[in-house]
Design an enzyme around this catalytic site. Structure first.
Site, PDB file in Angstrom:
ATOM      1  CE  LYS A  84       1.942   7.740  -7.012  1.00 37.15           C
ATOM      2  NZ  LYS A  84       1.636   6.309  -7.158  1.00 37.15           N
TER       3      LYS A  84
HETATM    4  O1  G3P Z   1      -0.308   3.948  -6.152  1.00 34.47           O
HETATM    5  C1  G3P Z   1      -0.582   4.242  -4.821  1.00 34.47           C
HETATM    6  C2  G3P Z   1      -1.727   3.470  -4.214  1.00 34.47           C
HETATM    7  O2  G3P Z   1      -2.788   3.319  -5.065  1.00 34.47           O
HETATM    8  C3  G3P Z   1      -1.335   2.278  -3.414  1.00 34.47           C
HETATM    9  O3  G3P Z   1      -2.385   1.406  -3.140  1.00 34.47           O
HETATM   10  O4  G3P Z   1      -3.217  -0.789  -2.418  1.00 34.47           O
HETATM   11  O5  G3P Z   1      -0.818  -0.215  -2.007  1.00 34.47           O
HETATM   12  O6  G3P Z   1      -2.622   0.878  -0.689  1.00 34.47           O
HETATM   13  P1  G3P Z   1      -2.251   0.269  -1.994  1.00 34.47           P
END
Ligand code: G3P
Length: 218
Positions: A84
């Site tokens: 990633k």
């Molecule tokens: O993995 C990346 C993403 O899904 C992060 O989500 O909830 O931290 O905005 P969030």
């Protein structure tokens, strides 16, 4: 649509592995920090539970050479590891090289179709478009997803659109409407997707009527 789980929690991942519906896993530095276990051990344990792409993120974002070093380390942990890479000029240099080496990449923190276009041109395997963080700011996160899905189809890129930063089952409904190939879903939201009050009451009524009837399987 492929379901990935957005988690580094081994217990959650064990449970979704049993459901048999999850096609991959995405982690990020915040999710790993929350669990507090070793990076390598966690990723390898996840790979042992889920037979599919498991994203492990590099932590450098401003130096392609260093990003490549970190990428090679994580890619060496298991054949299913996808590297990633945070979006940016250095990150895209790294993606180009990794793609040429046959290493799969997931370009993350994408918010616009122009960013996604650059990442697709660099050869990203997955384009992680964040929706919830835009909605949190009163924006419409799904707009960029819709544009990105169209862009990928129109220009026949090999990249797959991965809806990330999912906050509710409604984001999955909208992802389906857009034709996004993948959504990475937090455990709590995946559990909510099973639920509907009419399903619960419908099953209860069937059970009640059956029990009253005296019928059996004979
Ligand atoms: O993995 C990346 C993403 O899904 C992060 O989500 O909830 O931290 O905005 P969030």
């Amino acid at each position: 649509m492929k379901f990935f789980i957005d988690s580094a929690n081994l217990e959650e991942i064990r449970q979704v592995a049993e459901m048999g519906l999850v096609d991959g896993v995405t982690t990020n530095p915040s999710l790993l920090a929350k669990e507090g276990k070793g990076f390598k051990t966690t990723i390898q344990e996840i790979c042992a539970m889920i037979d599919g792409p498991v994203s492990a993120e590099v932590v450098t974002s401003d130096n392609a050479e260093q990003m490549l070093k970190e990428a090679h380390i994580v890619a060496g942990w298991h054949p299913n590891v996808v590297v990633k890479i945070p979006f940016g000029p250095e990150g895209m240099k790294a993606v180009k090289k990794l793609t040429a080496e046959g290493i799969k990449t997931n370009v993350t923190v994408l918010f616009t179709v122009t960013q996604a276009l650059i990442a697709a041109k660099a050869g990203a395997t997955f384009l992680s478009n964040f929706v919830g963080r835009v909605d949190d700011l009163s924006g419409e996160g799904m707009v960029a997803v819709r544009d990105t899905v169209n862009m990928v189809h129109e220009y026949e890129f090999a990249s797959e659109v991965l809806v990330a930063s999912v906050r509710s089952p409604q984001h999955i409904v909208e992802s389906v409407r857009c034709g996004a190939q993948i959504a990475t879903i937090p455990f709590k939201i995946l559990a909510q997707m099973y639920k509907h009050p009419l399903t619960t009451s419908g099953i209860e009524k069937f059970t009640e009527d059956w029990n009253k009837s005296g019928l059996n399987f004979d």
